[in-house]
Design a protein around this motif. Structure first.
Motif, PDB file in Angstrom:
ATOM      1  N   LEU A  87       0.815  -1.211   0.000  1.00 18.89           N
ATOM      2  CA  LEU A  87       0.000   0.000   0.000  1.00 18.89           C
ATOM      3  C   LEU A  87       0.851   1.263   0.000  1.00 18.89           C
ATOM      4  CD1 LEU A  87      -2.210  -1.117   3.023  1.00 18.89           C
ATOM      5  CD2 LEU A  87      -2.793  -1.429   0.609  1.00 18.89           C
ATOM      6  N   SER A  88       2.093   1.131   0.341  1.00 20.59           N
ATOM      7  CA  SER A  88       2.917   2.241   0.778  1.00 20.59           C
ATOM      8  C   SER A  88       3.055   3.365  -0.240  1.00 20.59           C
ATOM      9  CB  SER A  88       4.313   1.706   1.134  1.00 20.59           C
ATOM     10  OG  SER A  88       5.082   2.688   1.760  1.00 20.59           O
ATOM     11  N   ASN A  89       2.469   4.523   0.099  1.00 20.75           N
ATOM     12  CA  ASN A  89       2.621   5.754  -0.676  1.00 20.75           C
ATOM     13  C   ASN A  89       2.148   5.625  -2.125  1.00 20.75           C
ATOM     14  OD1 ASN A  89       4.074   7.464   1.395  1.00 20.75           O
ATOM     15  ND2 ASN A  89       5.468   5.724   1.271  1.00 20.75           N
ATOM     16  N   LYS A  90       1.226   4.703  -2.362  1.00 19.89           N
ATOM     17  CA  LYS A  90       0.812   4.458  -3.744  1.00 19.89           C
ATOM     18  C   LYS A  90      -0.147   5.528  -4.264  1.00 19.89           C
ATOM     19  CE  LYS A  90       1.933  -0.260  -4.744  1.00 19.89           C
ATOM     20  NZ  LYS A  90       1.474  -1.589  -5.175  1.00 19.89           N
ATOM     21  N   ASP A  91      -0.351   5.483  -5.573  1.00 22.40           N
ATOM     22  CA  ASP A  91      -1.175   6.505  -6.223  1.00 22.40           C
ATOM     23  C   ASP A  91      -2.609   6.506  -5.712  1.00 22.40           C
ATOM     24  OD1 ASP A  91       0.912   7.464  -7.714  1.00 22.40           O
ATOM     25  OD2 ASP A  91       0.336   6.465  -9.579  1.00 22.40           O
ATOM     26  N   PHE A  92      -3.152   5.338  -5.379  1.00 19.43           N
ATOM     27  CA  PHE A  92      -4.542   5.330  -4.916  1.00 19.43           C
ATOM     28  C   PHE A  92      -4.680   6.100  -3.602  1.00 19.43           C
ATOM     29  CE2 PHE A  92      -3.382   1.820  -2.145  1.00 19.43           C
ATOM     30  CZ  PHE A  92      -4.319   1.842  -1.115  1.00 19.43           C
ATOM     31  N   VAL A  93      -3.640   6.074  -2.784  1.00 18.13           N
ATOM     32  CA  VAL A  93      -3.639   6.884  -1.563  1.00 18.13           C
ATOM     33  C   VAL A  93      -3.546   8.365  -1.918  1.00 18.13           C
ATOM     34  CG1 VAL A  93      -2.419   7.392   0.580  1.00 18.13           C
ATOM     35  CG2 VAL A  93      -2.609   5.022  -0.200  1.00 18.13           C
ATOM     36  N   GLY A  94      -2.640   8.676  -2.815  1.00 13.83           N
ATOM     37  CA  GLY A  94      -2.477  10.061  -3.216  1.00 13.83           C
ATOM     38  C   GLY A  94      -3.706  10.649  -3.876  1.00 13.83           C
ATOM     39  N   GLU A  95      -4.345   9.878  -4.753  1.00 11.63           N
ATOM     40  CA  GLU A  95      -5.544  10.373  -5.423  1.00 11.63           C
ATOM     41  C   GLU A  95      -6.715  10.478  -4.450  1.00 11.63           C
ATOM     42  OE1 GLU A  95      -6.440   8.287  -9.026  1.00 11.63           O
ATOM     43  OE2 GLU A  95      -4.639   9.045 -10.041  1.00 11.63           O
ATOM     44  N   LEU A 124      -6.570  11.359  -1.372  1.00 12.55           N
ATOM     45  CA  LEU A 124      -6.381  12.494  -0.469  1.00 12.55           C
ATOM     46  C   LEU A 124      -5.925  13.765  -1.175  1.00 12.55           C
ATOM     47  CD1 LEU A 124      -4.506  10.623   2.417  1.00 12.55           C
ATOM     48  CD2 LEU A 124      -6.947  11.122   2.235  1.00 12.55           C
ATOM     49  N   GLY A 125      -5.658  13.671  -2.479  1.00 16.91           N
ATOM     50  CA  GLY A 125      -5.081  14.816  -3.168  1.00 16.91           C
ATOM     51  C   GLY A 125      -3.692  15.120  -2.639  1.00 16.91           C
ATOM     52  N   ALA A 126      -2.904  14.069  -2.394  1.00 18.47           N
ATOM     53  CA  ALA A 126      -1.604  14.210  -1.739  1.00 18.47           C
ATOM     54  C   ALA A 126      -0.473  13.778  -2.662  1.00 18.47           C
ATOM     55  CB  ALA A 126      -1.573  13.366  -0.464  1.00 18.47           C
ATOM     56  N   ASP A 127       0.593  14.576  -2.694  1.00 21.02           N
ATOM     57  CA  ASP A 127       1.790  14.207  -3.431  1.00 21.02           C
ATOM     58  C   ASP A 127       2.492  13.047  -2.739  1.00 21.02           C
ATOM     59  OD1 ASP A 127       1.377  16.202  -5.313  1.00 21.02           O
ATOM     60  OD2 ASP A 127       2.571  17.683  -4.213  1.00 21.02           O
ATOM     61  N   VAL A 128       3.492  12.479  -3.413  1.00 18.80           N
ATOM     62  CA  VAL A 128       4.164  11.283  -2.904  1.00 18.80           C
ATOM     63  C   VAL A 128       4.682  11.480  -1.485  1.00 18.80           C
ATOM     64  CG1 VAL A 128       6.155   9.770  -3.222  1.00 18.80           C
ATOM     65  CG2 VAL A 128       4.767  10.414  -5.186  1.00 18.80           C
ATOM     66  N   GLY A 129       5.249  12.617  -1.205  1.00 18.07           N
ATOM     67  CA  GLY A 129       5.811  12.848   0.114  1.00 18.07           C
ATOM     68  C   GLY A 129       4.796  13.147   1.198  1.00 18.07           C
ATOM     69  N   GLU A 130       3.514  13.156   0.843  1.00 16.80           N
ATOM     70  CA  GLU A 130       2.456  13.504   1.804  1.00 16.80           C
ATOM     71  C   GLU A 130       1.464  12.360   2.023  1.00 16.80           C
ATOM     72  OE1 GLU A 130       0.900  16.809  -0.324  1.00 16.80           O
ATOM     73  OE2 GLU A 130       2.322  18.249   0.554  1.00 16.80           O
ATOM     74  N   ARG A 131       1.860  11.146   1.735  1.00 13.32           N
ATOM     75  CA  ARG A 131       0.927  10.021   1.747  1.00 13.32           C
ATOM     76  C   ARG A 131       1.076   9.090   2.944  1.00 13.32           C
ATOM     77  NH1 ARG A 131       1.517   8.397  -4.714  1.00 13.32           N
ATOM     78  NH2 ARG A 131       0.807  10.430  -5.529  1.00 13.32           N
ATOM     79  N   LEU A 132       1.916   9.429   3.891  1.00 13.21           N
ATOM     80  CA  LEU A 132       2.171   8.519   5.001  1.00 13.21           C
ATOM     81  C   LEU A 132       0.907   8.247   5.813  1.00 13.21           C
ATOM     82  CD1 LEU A 132       3.940   6.836   6.869  1.00 13.21           C
ATOM     83  CD2 LEU A 132       4.592   8.961   8.040  1.00 13.21           C
ATOM     84  N   TYR A 133       0.189   9.295   6.213  1.00 13.38           N
ATOM     85  CA  TYR A 133      -0.981   9.085   7.065  1.00 13.38           C
ATOM     86  C   TYR A 133      -2.052   8.273   6.336  1.00 13.38           C
ATOM     87  CZ  TYR A 133       1.138  12.712   9.978  1.00 13.38           C
ATOM     88  OH  TYR A 133       1.998  13.436  10.754  1.00 13.38           O
ATOM     89  N   GLY A 134      -2.251   8.546   5.068  1.00 10.57           N
ATOM     90  CA  GLY A 134      -3.216   7.758   4.300  1.00 10.57           C
ATOM     91  C   GLY A 134      -2.786   6.311   4.179  1.00 10.57           C
ATOM     92  N   THR A 135      -1.491   6.099   3.980  1.00  9.55           N
ATOM     93  CA  THR A 135      -0.959   4.733   3.923  1.00  9.55           C
ATOM     94  C   THR A 135      -1.207   3.997   5.227  1.00  9.55           C
ATOM     95  OG1 THR A 135       0.761   5.315   2.310  1.00  9.55           O
ATOM     96  CG2 THR A 135       1.136   3.359   3.660  1.00  9.55           C
ATOM     97  N   LEU A 136      -0.958   4.673   6.348  1.00  8.47           N
ATOM     98  CA  LEU A 136      -1.127   4.016   7.644  1.00  8.47           C
ATOM     99  C   LEU A 136      -2.592   3.729   7.951  1.00  8.47           C
ATOM    100  CD1 LEU A 136       1.523   5.921   9.780  1.00  8.47           C
ATOM    101  CD2 LEU A 136       1.756   3.711   8.614  1.00  8.47           C
ATOM    102  N   ALA A 137      -3.494   4.603   7.468  1.00 10.25           N
ATOM    103  CA  ALA A 137      -4.920   4.329   7.652  1.00 10.25           C
ATOM    104  C   ALA A 137      -5.315   3.068   6.901  1.00 10.25           C
ATOM    105  CB  ALA A 137      -5.751   5.521   7.177  1.00 10.25           C
ATOM    106  N   ALA A 138      -4.870   2.960   5.649  1.00 12.50           N
ATOM    107  CA  ALA A 138      -5.163   1.749   4.867  1.00 12.50           C
ATOM    108  C   ALA A 138      -4.502   0.528   5.489  1.00 12.50           C
ATOM    109  CB  ALA A 138      -4.684   1.937   3.423  1.00 12.50           C
ATOM    110  N   THR A 139      -3.317   0.715   6.047  1.00 13.48           N
ATOM    111  CA  THR A 139      -2.613  -0.373   6.725  1.00 13.48           C
ATOM    112  C   THR A 139      -3.425  -0.885   7.914  1.00 13.48           C
ATOM    113  OG1 THR A 139      -0.423   0.428   6.052  1.00 13.48           O
ATOM    114  CG2 THR A 139      -0.522  -0.940   8.039  1.00 13.48           C
ATOM    115  N   ALA A 140      -3.956   0.034   8.706  1.00 13.20           N
ATOM    116  CA  ALA A 140      -4.744  -0.373   9.868  1.00 13.20           C
ATOM    117  C   ALA A 140      -5.991  -1.153   9.453  1.00 13.20           C
ATOM    118  CB  ALA A 140      -5.134   0.856  10.688  1.00 13.20           C
ATOM    119  N   VAL A 141      -6.665  -0.693   8.397  1.00 17.15           N
ATOM    120  CA  VAL A 141      -7.853  -1.396   7.903  1.00 17.15           C
ATOM    121  C   VAL A 141      -7.491  -2.824   7.503  1.00 17.15           C
ATOM    122  CG1 VAL A 141      -9.539  -1.482   6.025  1.00 17.15           C
ATOM    123  CG2 VAL A 141      -9.073   0.690   7.178  1.00 17.15           C
ATOM    124  N   CYS A 142      -6.425  -2.970   6.731  1.00 16.57           N
ATOM    125  CA  CYS A 142      -6.037  -4.300   6.252  1.00 16.57           C
ATOM    126  C   CYS A 142      -5.546  -5.192   7.393  1.00 16.57           C
ATOM    127  CB  CYS A 142      -4.963  -4.170   5.177  1.00 16.57           C
ATOM    128  SG  CYS A 142      -5.561  -3.469   3.619  1.00 16.57           S
TER     129      CYS A 142
END
Length: 278
Positions: A210-218, A220-238
């Motif tokens: 999941l890490s920093n992937k485009d689906f996270v960025g799209e 949240l409207g987040a660039d690659v360097g801004e995707r950590l929190y979204g990645t961790l949210a998806a990580t917790a769900v999985c």
């Protein structure tokens, strides 16, 4: 290897053009320092790759081998007990890496080279079964559709897992991966995240990248360097749904997220419990 939480597979890219680190671990010294940080941060597996997943400059077998194989040997010598994975679709690289001590072949392009499975069987290596919708390696999806996405993913990866066992790959070393973003748009990757329990229910251990992937960025409207929190949210769900392995750039943060989910689920004990007791 700890079993009270899911495992973390740390990403170490021996590429000059990685979408995430832009070549920060291309050099041998930098790559080894990244391995050391990952191990210190709690990584259970190191995943070494020599070719950028997306389109880019051509990397032939000789160049991929130069980037990956000697480094696998160095990591094995430095960390004899560490699980080493190699991210490749080519049987030539798989063979050379296994000869140097690789334990797992991370085939993110869904059997594009059928002979890679034979290498895993020969060396008794583990294998990651992925789903790409038939995409050619290093291509991006374009208007991809699936009549029944989750069923398609489940059917393909479980069928592949069964075929690998029949060919002699150890069943205990096989992981299945829905392969977010590969051959998929953001809606597809979100659906697979939401329905990941259907893959877990197959009984095969599930790996997610999941890490920093485009689906996270799209999302949240987040660039690659801004995707950590979204990645961790998806990580917790999985993790809550029972995923076994997480491929990650941010190892320490991923480990802490998985530790917390595991404590909530009751599979891991809190580090301490003092509140209200003294």
């Amino acid at each position: 290897m700890r079993r009270d939480r899911p495992l973390v597979m740390a990403i170490v890219n021996r590429t000059p053009d990685s979408f995430y680190d832009r070549g920060a671990t291309y050099g041998t010294g930098e790559a080894m320092a990244a391995v050391e940080r990952a191990v210190e941060g709690g990584a259970d597996i190191i995943d070494i790759g020599g070719v950028k997943a997306g389109p880019g400059s051509d990397v032939d077998v000789a160049e991929e081998s130069r980037r990956v194989v000697p480094f696998v040997a160095e990591v094995r010598a430095r960390f004899p007990e560490l699980v080493i994975s190699v991210d490749t679709w080519r049987h030539e690289i798989g063979r050379l890496a296994c000869q140097e001590g690789a334990d797992l072949l991370n085939d993110t392009w869904a059997g594009a080279d059928p002979r890679l499975a034979d290498v895993a069987a020969e060396f008794g290596a583990g294998y990651v079964c992925s789903h790409t919708g038939g995409a050619v390696p290093r291509t991006r999806p374009h208007r991809v559709t699936y009549p029944q996405l989750v069923a398609d993913v489940v059917d393909e990866v479980t069928r592949r897992a069964g075929e690998l066992v029949a060919r002699g790959v150890p069943a205990e070393g096989i992981l299945i991966d829905p392969t977010h973003d590969f051959g998929k748009n953001t809606w597809h990757s979100l659906t697979l995240t939401r329905e990941i329990g259907r893959l877990v229910a197959t009984g095969w251990p599930v790996l997610v990248a999941l890490s920093n992937k485009d689906f996270v960025g799209e999302s949240l409207g987040a660039d690659v360097g801004e995707r950590l929190y979204g990645t961790l949210a998806a990580t917790a769900v999985c993790a809550w749904e029972g995923v076994a392995v997480f491929r990650a750039h941010n190892v320490a943060e991923t480990c802490q997220t998985l530790d917390m989910v595991s404590v909530i689920k009751g599979t891991r004990q809190p580090a301490m419990v003092l509140r209200g007791l003294r």
